[in-house]
Scaffold this motif. Structure first.
Motif, PDB file in Angstrom:
ATOM      1  N   ASN A   6       0.689  -1.411  -0.267  1.00 15.60           N
ATOM      2  CA  ASN A   6      -0.009  -0.118   0.124  1.00 15.60           C
ATOM      3  C   ASN A   6       0.480   1.418  -0.477  1.00 15.60           C
ATOM      4  N   ARG A   7       1.601   1.282   1.011  1.00 17.15           N
ATOM      5  CA  ARG A   7       2.315   2.032   1.669  1.00 17.15           C
ATOM      6  C   ARG A   7       4.235   2.340  -0.138  1.00 17.15           C
ATOM      7  N   LEU A   8       4.424   3.363  -0.126  1.00 17.85           N
ATOM      8  CA  LEU A   8       5.939   2.778  -0.491  1.00 17.85           C
ATOM      9  C   LEU A   8       6.782   3.215   0.920  1.00 17.85           C
ATOM     10  N   PRO A   9       7.707   3.243   0.624  1.00 14.76           N
ATOM     11  CA  PRO A   9       8.556   2.784   2.175  1.00 14.76           C
ATOM     12  C   PRO A   9       9.381   4.224   2.350  1.00 14.76           C
ATOM     13  N   VAL A  10       9.257   5.457   1.645  1.00  9.24           N
ATOM     14  CA  VAL A  10       9.643   6.690   2.280  1.00  9.24           C
ATOM     15  C   VAL A  10       8.187   7.502   2.651  1.00  9.24           C
ATOM     16  N   ASP A  11       8.427   8.547   2.974  1.00 13.98           N
ATOM     17  CA  ASP A  11       7.865   9.145   3.253  1.00 13.98           C
ATOM     18  C   ASP A  11       8.433  11.077   3.379  1.00 13.98           C
ATOM     19  N   ARG A  12       7.229  11.836   2.760  1.00 14.38           N
ATOM     20  CA  ARG A  12       7.778  13.060   1.904  1.00 14.38           C
ATOM     21  C   ARG A  12       8.084  13.975   2.996  1.00 14.38           C
ATOM     22  N   VAL A  13       9.288  14.399   3.248  1.00 13.60           N
ATOM     23  CA  VAL A  13       8.517  16.055   4.247  1.00 13.60           C
ATOM     24  C   VAL A  13       9.880  16.833   3.653  1.00 13.60           C
ATOM     25  N   VAL A  14       8.840  17.756   4.187  1.00  8.38           N
ATOM     26  CA  VAL A  14       9.608  19.234   3.977  1.00  8.38           C
ATOM     27  C   VAL A  14      10.229  20.144   4.620  1.00  8.38           C
ATOM     28  N   GLY A  15      11.219  20.582   4.427  1.00  9.71           N
ATOM     29  CA  GLY A  15      12.715  21.253   5.083  1.00  9.71           C
ATOM     30  C   GLY A  15      12.258  22.109   5.194  1.00  9.71           C
ATOM     31  N   PRO A  16      12.767  22.871   6.343  1.00  6.27           N
ATOM     32  CA  PRO A  16      12.625  24.262   6.618  1.00  6.27           C
ATOM     33  C   PRO A  16      13.204  25.510   5.991  1.00  6.27           C
ATOM     34  N   TRP A  44       9.864  -1.005  -6.234  1.00  7.56           N
ATOM     35  CA  TRP A  44       8.748  -0.955  -5.304  1.00  7.56           C
ATOM     36  C   TRP A  44       7.505  -0.103  -5.547  1.00  7.56           C
ATOM     37  N   VAL A  45       6.323  -0.378  -5.832  1.00 10.62           N
ATOM     38  CA  VAL A  45       5.424   0.314  -5.804  1.00 10.62           C
ATOM     39  C   VAL A  45       4.220   0.337  -5.017  1.00 10.62           C
ATOM     40  N   GLY A  46       3.878   1.567  -4.701  1.00 11.36           N
ATOM     41  CA  GLY A  46       3.503   1.573  -3.357  1.00 11.36           C
ATOM     42  C   GLY A  46       2.978   3.238  -3.861  1.00 11.36           C
ATOM     43  N   TRP A  47       2.073   3.713  -2.783  1.00  8.91           N
ATOM     44  CA  TRP A  47       1.651   4.638  -2.802  1.00  8.91           C
ATOM     45  C   TRP A  47       2.184   5.726  -1.742  1.00  8.91           C
ATOM     46  N   ALA A  48       2.885   6.935  -2.444  1.00  5.07           N
ATOM     47  CA  ALA A  48       3.442   7.474  -1.200  1.00  5.07           C
ATOM     48  C   ALA A  48       2.823   8.278   0.026  1.00  5.07           C
ATOM     49  N   GLY A  49       1.861   8.232   0.100  1.00  7.22           N
ATOM     50  CA  GLY A  49       1.170   8.650   1.137  1.00  7.22           C
ATOM     51  C   GLY A  49       0.086  10.669   1.434  1.00  7.22           C
ATOM     52  N   GLU A  50       0.102  10.542   0.188  1.00  3.58           N
ATOM     53  CA  GLU A  50      -0.417  11.678   0.248  1.00  3.58           C
ATOM     54  C   GLU A  50      -1.429  11.872  -1.206  1.00  3.58           C
ATOM     55  N   PRO A  51      -3.184  12.114  -1.059  1.00  2.50           N
ATOM     56  CA  PRO A  51      -3.722  12.197  -1.688  1.00  2.50           C
ATOM     57  C   PRO A  51      -2.611  13.139  -3.042  1.00  2.50           C
ATOM     58  N   CYS A  64      14.430   1.062  -6.821  1.00  3.46           N
ATOM     59  CA  CYS A  64      13.731   1.747  -7.584  1.00  3.46           C
ATOM     60  C   CYS A  64      12.202   2.846  -7.299  1.00  3.46           C
ATOM     61  N   LEU A  65      11.902   3.489  -6.734  1.00  2.00           N
ATOM     62  CA  LEU A  65      10.080   4.180  -6.403  1.00  2.00           C
ATOM     63  C   LEU A  65       8.962   4.208  -7.641  1.00  2.00           C
ATOM     64  N   TYR A  66       7.312   3.644  -6.955  1.00  2.00           N
ATOM     65  CA  TYR A  66       7.239   3.599  -8.264  1.00  2.00           C
ATOM     66  C   TYR A  66       6.059   4.136  -7.527  1.00  2.00           C
ATOM     67  N   PRO A  67       5.237   5.135  -7.481  1.00  2.00           N
ATOM     68  CA  PRO A  67       4.017   5.909  -7.144  1.00  2.00           C
ATOM     69  C   PRO A  67       3.319   5.276  -7.824  1.00  2.00           C
ATOM     70  N   VAL A  68       1.531   5.102  -6.635  1.00  2.00           N
ATOM     71  CA  VAL A  68       0.622   5.495  -7.199  1.00  2.00           C
ATOM     72  C   VAL A  68      -0.074   6.575  -6.548  1.00  2.00           C
ATOM     73  N   SER A  69      -0.762   6.690  -7.952  1.00  2.00           N
ATOM     74  CA  SER A  69      -1.608   7.969  -7.329  1.00  2.00           C
ATOM     75  C   SER A  69      -2.385   7.726  -6.698  1.00  2.00           C
ATOM     76  N   LEU A  70      -3.098   8.316  -5.404  1.00  2.00           N
ATOM     77  CA  LEU A  70      -4.919   8.042  -4.992  1.00  2.00           C
ATOM     78  C   LEU A  70      -5.163   9.779  -5.251  1.00  2.00           C
ATOM     79  N   SER A  71      -6.308   9.612  -5.251  1.00  2.00           N
ATOM     80  CA  SER A  71      -7.635  10.420  -5.086  1.00  2.00           C
ATOM     81  C   SER A  71      -7.964  11.060  -3.744  1.00  2.00           C
ATOM     82  N   LEU A  72      -9.028  12.036  -3.294  1.00  2.00           N
ATOM     83  CA  LEU A  72      -9.101  12.455  -1.872  1.00  2.00           C
ATOM     84  C   LEU A  72     -10.395  11.386  -1.638  1.00  2.00           C
ATOM     85  N   ALA A  73     -11.162  11.368  -2.600  1.00  2.00           N
ATOM     86  CA  ALA A  73     -12.099  10.355  -2.125  1.00  2.00           C
ATOM     87  C   ALA A  73     -11.096   8.987  -2.275  1.00  2.00           C
TER      88      ALA A  73
END
Ligand code: GDG
Length: 500
Positions: A6-16, A44-51, A64-73
């Motif tokens: 379901n999830r990619l093994p990483v989270d997107r973080v935004v630095g200062p 690895w195929v998975g969702w990046a954790g944000e819509p 190699c990470l292949y994001p699958v996108s999900l809509s908010l719904a």
């Protein structure tokens, strides 16, 4: 190898400075797969954790990470809804009520199809595909339909429920058929694999022999055979043991104890904040021990790490409120100046800090009401190279089936739980050492590398030829199966009959 979860093994973080980067995400699956991926060429195929928006494929730490996108719904319906509001509670003994909604199911199906399409785009001819967990149970059959050349395995990180519970699901047959697209199905416990096989027999009238199920596939095609068996997951014993032995970690463990006032007994709980983990029961037992005067701060203190989890799902919000109210009440009643009865930390920690906490803790409280495995229990014993510390472990975890020398508890039995905690607190040093030595031996011999190689070997050697029974018993069985199927079909909903 293509891994899909379901999830990619990483989270997107935004630095200062506003620049985005990727950070390894905490959690059971990622912790387990990290050493497996490190040793192999894999995608690895998975969702990046944000819509949305959809992200381009990228590399992280050699994978190699292949994001699958999900809509908010879809986040609401497929992820929070069907995955965590329907399947998660149903697969965990219905600790909270499971909800069934047709729009959640429709979303689950279309997201599973998106994952299947992403996998077949990435996979080279004859590749191995390893699908993970309950969010992607339709993916094996969808991938097989699109790419019959691929070898497909699926591993369930959570329990598989008894058929009496599973049968509540309006889409039960579609899920079983989805899984049967795989060549090999891995479960945490033998009981989980058996539950799945029973579901195949009872709900689809299929033929079971040992750990295999045989069934007719598409018209005109020969029957297929799928194996379902237990391959309990574990931890990277060598890596974690080495980290725990580094002098910096030992020094940090001492610092942690000092910052808590050097209690005689430091108890620790580490969980995602999930109702399956038995945190409320643990707090109740601890509060009663304080009430009884069996323990008190500053001699004894308790640190509960609660990793934020699924915060938009109703029962998780309620659990958080209840846990925080209870912690507040306990502290109001029993803390003394300079020493809290409970230290409650609702955030994520770096791996090294977690290891230092494991090394600092005298008693590790692992009290789930139901847990596929529970890696925390195995991580704790892995870190205790000093053979100190004691593990209190619920018999409703997968880990309990391997970690026989732990102090066993039934978290529903508060009196029993209190007694077990006190047995662990008062156990003589040599008893604790003897137990810890045996626990460490078990995890060292059954580490995550072994789990992955047994899974991949089982997948590679999964039976291609169907098992055949003698004609007479087969004829008899088919008659019974036809009758069962007719009965079940009659009670299935119209939405299930729509093929994926
Ligand atoms: C599912 C199944 C099965 C926790 N807090 C932090 C952190 N963690 C890490 C732990 C451990 C992992 O998260 C949790 O794993 P569990 O196994 O305990 O539980 P689930 O997340 O429910 O995992 C479970 C597992 O999948 C694997 O198959 O065992 O039964 O439910 O590794 O250490 N890690 C970091 N910071 C934290 O604050 N870095």
């Amino acid at each position: 190898m293509v891994v899909a979860a379901n999830r990619l093994p990483v989270d997107r973080v935004v630095g200062p400075d506003g620049a985005p980067s990727w950070q390894r995400s905490p959690g059971g699956l990622v912790t387990a797969m990290e050493p497996v991926m490190r040793d192999r060429a894999a995608a690895w195929v998975g969702w990046a954790g944000e819509p949305e928006p959809a992200l381009e494929p990228f590399h992280d730490d050699g994978v190699c990470l292949y994001p699958v996108s999900l809509s908010l719904a879809e986040v609401k319906d497929y992820y929070e809804g069907f995955s965590n509001g329907t399947l998660w509670p149903l697969y965990h003994d219905v600790i909270v009520q499971a909800s069934f909604h047709r729009n959640w199911w429709n979303s689950y199906r279309s997201v599973n199809l998106r994952f299947a399409r992403a996998i077949v785009q990435v996979a080279s001819p004859g590749a191995t595909v390893w699908v993970h967990d309950y969010q992607l149970q339709l993916v094996p059959a969808m991938v097989r339909a699109l790419r019959p050349d691929l070898r497909i395995g699926w591993f369930n990180h959570i329990p598989f429920p008894p058929v009496e519970l599973f049968a509540q699901l309006p889409w039960r047959r579609s899920l079983v058929e989805g899984l049967l697209g795989a060549d090999f199905l891995g479960f945490q416990q033998t009981a989980d694999a058996e539950n799945f096989l029973r579901a195949c027999r009872r709900l689809l009238g299929m033929s079971i022999k040992g750990d295999t199920v045989t069934f007719a596939s598409a018209a005109g095609q020969p029957p297929r055979t799928v194996r379902a068996s237990a391959i309990p997951i574990s931890v990277d014993f060598k890596g974690l043991d080495a980290l725990a032995r580094t002098p910096g970690i030992g020094a940090r463990a001492e610092q942690i104890r000092a910052s808590l006032g050097n209690p005689e007994v430091l108890m620790l709980g580490v969980d995602r904040l999930d109702y399956t983990k038995g945190i409320r029961h643990r707090l109740k037992a601890y509060e009663e021990l304080l009430q009884d005067g069996a323990i008190s701060p500053p001699t004894v203190t308790f640190v509960q790490l609660a990793l934020p989890s699924r915060e938009r799902v109703g029962p998780y919000r309620l659990l958080r409120e209840e846990v925080e109210r209870t912690v507040g009440r306990i502290n109001g009643e029993y803390s003394v100046l300079g020493s809290d009865a409970v230290h409650y930390l609702h955030h994520s920690y770096p791996r090294a800090e977690m290891v230092a906490m494991f090394l600092a803790a005298d008693i590790m409280l692992v009290t789930p009401l139901r847990d596929g495995m529970n890696l925390v229990a195995k991580e704790y014993v892995t870190c205790r190279h000093d053979l100190r510390g004691a593990l209190v472990l619920s018999e409703f975890t997968g880990a309990w089936h391997e970690l026989h020398q732990a102090f066993t508890c039934n978290p529903h039995d508060i009196e029993g739980l209190k007694q077990t905690i006190m047995s662990a607190v008062t156990a003589p040093e040599d008893d604790r050492r003897r137990r810890m030595k045996a626990l460490r031996r078990q995890v060292a011999h059954h580490d995550v590398q072994r789990w992955a190689s047994v899974f991949l070997d089982s997948l590679a050697s999964a039976p291609l030829k169907p098992y055949r029974t003698t004609v007479s018993s087969e004829r008899e069985r088919r008659a019974v199966q036809r009758a069962q199927r007719a009965n079940l079909r009659a009670s299935d909903t119209a939405s299930e009959r729509v093929s994926p």
